[in-house]
Design an enzyme around this catalytic site. Structure first.
Site, PDB file in Angstrom:
ATOM      1  N   ASN A   1       0.829  -1.215   0.000  1.00  0.00           N
ATOM      2  CA  ASN A   1       0.000   0.000   0.000  1.00  0.00           C
ATOM      3  C   ASN A   1       0.858   1.257   0.000  1.00  0.00           C
ATOM      4  O   ASN A   1       0.604   2.193  -0.755  1.00  0.00           O
ATOM      5  CB  ASN A   1      -0.898   0.014   1.244  1.00  0.00           C
ATOM      6  CG  ASN A   1      -2.152  -0.822   1.065  1.00  0.00           C
ATOM      7  OD1 ASN A   1      -2.632  -0.993  -0.048  1.00  0.00           O
ATOM      8  ND2 ASN A   1      -2.664  -1.362   2.153  1.00  0.00           N
TER       9      ASN A   1
ATOM     10  N   GLU B   1      -6.143  -8.107   5.050  1.00  0.00           N
ATOM     11  CA  GLU B   1      -5.292  -8.908   4.151  1.00  0.00           C
ATOM     12  C   GLU B   1      -5.126 -10.318   4.705  1.00  0.00           C
ATOM     13  O   GLU B   1      -4.111 -10.965   4.511  1.00  0.00           O
ATOM     14  CB  GLU B   1      -3.919  -8.265   3.902  1.00  0.00           C
ATOM     15  CG  GLU B   1      -3.399  -7.285   4.913  1.00  0.00           C
ATOM     16  CD  GLU B   1      -3.156  -7.828   6.296  1.00  0.00           C
ATOM     17  OE1 GLU B   1      -4.149  -7.920   7.035  1.00  0.00           O
ATOM     18  OE2 GLU B   1      -2.000  -8.141   6.655  1.00  0.00           O
TER      19      GLU B   1
HETATM   20  N1  LIG Z   1      -5.387  -2.040  -0.223  1.00  0.00           N
HETATM   21  C1  LIG Z   1      -5.950  -2.525   0.884  1.00  0.00           C
HETATM   22  N2  LIG Z   1      -5.224  -2.581   2.022  1.00  0.00           N
HETATM   23  C2  LIG Z   1      -5.804  -3.110   3.110  1.00  0.00           C
HETATM   24  C3  LIG Z   1      -7.132  -3.591   3.116  1.00  0.00           C
HETATM   25  N3  LIG Z   1      -7.411  -4.060   4.356  1.00  0.00           N
HETATM   26  C4  LIG Z   1      -6.313  -3.884   5.108  1.00  0.00           C
HETATM   27  N4  LIG Z   1      -5.315  -3.312   4.356  1.00  0.00           N
HETATM   28  C5  LIG Z   1      -3.956  -2.925   4.759  1.00  0.00           C
HETATM   29  O1  LIG Z   1      -3.224  -4.060   5.165  1.00  0.00           O
HETATM   30  C6  LIG Z   1      -2.097  -3.578   5.919  1.00  0.00           C
HETATM   31  C7  LIG Z   1      -1.808  -4.538   7.040  1.00  0.00           C
HETATM   32  O2  LIG Z   1      -0.651  -4.111   7.632  1.00  0.00           O
HETATM   33  P1  LIG Z   1      -0.007  -4.770   8.910  1.00  0.00           P
HETATM   34  O3  LIG Z   1      -1.097  -5.340   9.802  1.00  0.00           O
HETATM   35  O4  LIG Z   1       0.909  -3.769   9.528  1.00  0.00           O
HETATM   36  O5  LIG Z   1       0.738  -6.008   8.407  1.00  0.00           O
HETATM   37  P2  LIG Z   1       1.788  -6.228   7.222  1.00  0.00           P
HETATM   38  O6  LIG Z   1       2.362  -4.975   6.689  1.00  0.00           O
HETATM   39  O7  LIG Z   1       1.124  -7.111   6.235  1.00  0.00           O
HETATM   40  O8  LIG Z   1       2.944  -6.971   7.972  1.00  0.00           O
HETATM   41  P3  LIG Z   1       2.983  -8.483   8.456  1.00  0.00           P
HETATM   42  O9  LIG Z   1       1.556  -8.982   8.520  1.00  0.00           O
HETATM   43  O10 LIG Z   1       3.612  -8.409   9.818  1.00  0.00           O
HETATM   44  O11 LIG Z   1       3.812  -9.231   7.485  1.00  0.00           O
HETATM   45  C8  LIG Z   1      -2.453  -2.176   6.391  1.00  0.00           C
HETATM   46  O12 LIG Z   1      -1.652  -1.254   5.699  1.00  0.00           O
HETATM   47  C9  LIG Z   1      -3.926  -2.013   5.955  1.00  0.00           C
HETATM   48  O13 LIG Z   1      -4.215  -0.687   5.592  1.00  0.00           O
HETATM   49  C10 LIG Z   1      -7.873  -3.475   1.899  1.00  0.00           C
HETATM   50  O14 LIG Z   1      -9.041  -3.862   1.802  1.00  0.00           O
HETATM   51  N5  LIG Z   1      -7.236  -2.953   0.817  1.00  0.00           N
END
Ligand SMILES: Nc1nc2c(ncn2[C@@H]2O[C@H](COP(=O)(O)OP(=O)(O)OP(=O)(O)O)[C@@H](O)[C@H]2O)c(=O)[nH]1
Length: 335
Positions: free
Chosen positions: A202, A237
């Site tokens: 993102n 995610e």
């Molecule tokens: N584009 C998009 N991003 C999403 C959605 N739902 C959640 N996210 C993003 O998913 C990200 C999850 O980040 P983190 O929980 O910090 O986890 P990560 O960066 O995947 O790191 P790790 O899980 O530790 O590997 C966040 O930036 C949320 O904004 C969605 O529907 N669309």
């Protein structure tokens, strides 16, 4: 062959009988029970007919179909093989025939049911020798069933990925946990899957590309896992998979295969994406919250031990790497 016109239409059953059937039909919240209710209703209202329901699925633009429910004198059939229909039926499914609500066939009548302009099911009605079908009633009940299927689909689906949503997951897990005892040789499992460092996707490429990655991952899940495996968007995610396997080793191998597949097929624009997975078997004495907590602990272990890997809760537990939360008076004490 029965007529599709309204000539010779037999008298409709009494209104209270039809209303009772509609009440029964519209009380259903699962596709399977909705289907059984539809066939039961049709059988009651058209006792001289044999009625079968076929379901359709579309793969690369081709409509495959299989019988879902046969004459209800017999047990409902499940997991019949998918086949490609031929001839007139294929043309009807592809909507190459004139668009009609009901079609005559060699043996009777067929009524296609639609979702998003694609046929998703077909009702086949075969009247006995000299009986006449009430087409209007048949079409009306088919349309009510279709409307309800569409409502059910909308309320069970995640709008971004098209996978099942959290609501559906909760219901499915609850029903699976309730019926695991000795029903099958195959072991049920829950896997939780989380995209690694998704925040960076993102941050680096924007939210729209992030959404695109979520959608593509969901499509790759659909391609990789079997049609009987339950695939869900669990949250942001994070995804959930409810599946069966002959052994824990095979379950591990399946999930590792998926991990490897994702890591080895770069995503457009963003390149390599990896996923971490934690999974657990669904035990007889567990409640849904315990199952989720186990899978989540295994997922957390994968995340904190290098990511891009699969771990099973029970294996980690044996090694003393994770422990169960205490259960207090039937509730889960999560902390
Ligand atoms: N584009 C998009 N991003 C999403 C959605 N739902 C959640 N996210 C993003 O998913 C990200 C999850 O980040 P983190 O929980 O910090 O986890 P990560 O960066 O995947 O790191 P790790 O899980 O530790 O590997 C966040 O930036 C949320 O904004 C969605 O529907 N669309």
């Amino acid at each position: 062959m029965p007529s599709v016109s309204s000539h010779n239409t037999p008298p409709a059953p009494p209104l209270p009988e039809i209303l009772d059937s509609l009440v029964e039909l519209t009380a259903q919240r699962e596709r399977r029970t909705l289907e059984i209710s539809l066939l039961t209703t049709l059988r009651e209202l058209m006792p001289d007919c044999t009625i079968a329901l076929y379901n359709c699925r579309w793969i690369d633009g081709h409509p495959w179909w299989r019988i879902q429910l046969d004459n209800l004198d017999e047990l409902p059939q499940q997991n019949q093989p998918w086949t490609l229909p031929g001839g007139k039926m294929l043309r009807i499914l592809l909507q190459q025939e004139a668009h009609q609500l009901i079609y005559p066939t060699d043996t009777g009548l067929c009524v296609p049911l639609y979702q998003a302009n694609q046929v998703i099911a077909v009702l086949m009605v075969t009247p006995s020798a000299d009986s006449v079908v009430n087409n209007q009633l048949l079409i009306a009940l088919a349309r009510i069933h279709e409307n309800f299927l569409n409502l059910l689909h909308a309320s069970d689906s995640d709008t971004l990925t098209g996978l099942n949503n959290r609501r559906k997951f909760d219901a499915q897990l609850f029903s699976l946990v309730g019926v695991t005892a000795g029903r099958s040789q195959r072991i049920p499992f829950l896997a939780l899957l989380d995209i690694d460092h998704f925040k960076q996707v993102n941050d680096n490429y924007g939210h729209i590309i992030g959404d695109e990655v979520l959608l593509m991952l969901a499509q790759r899940m659909q391609q990789f896992f079997g049609e009987d495996d339950g695939l869900y968007r669990y949250g942001g995610e994070e995804f959930a998979i409810l599946f069966h396997s002959a052994s824990e080793e095979k379950a591990q191998a399946i999930l590792e295969g998926f991990c490897t597949r994702i890591a080895s097929q770069p995503f457009p624009q963003v390149g390599q994406i990896t996923v971490s997975i934690g999974f657990t078997r669904l035990g007889n004495c567990l409640v849904p919250a315990q199952v989720i907590e186990r899978a989540d602990k295994a997922l957390y272990y994968s995340k904190t031990h290098g990511r891009n890997q699969v771990n099973q809760f029970e294996a980690l537990q044996q090694l003393g790497m994770v422990s169960e939360a205490e259960v207090v008076s039937g509730d889960i004490d999560l902390f």
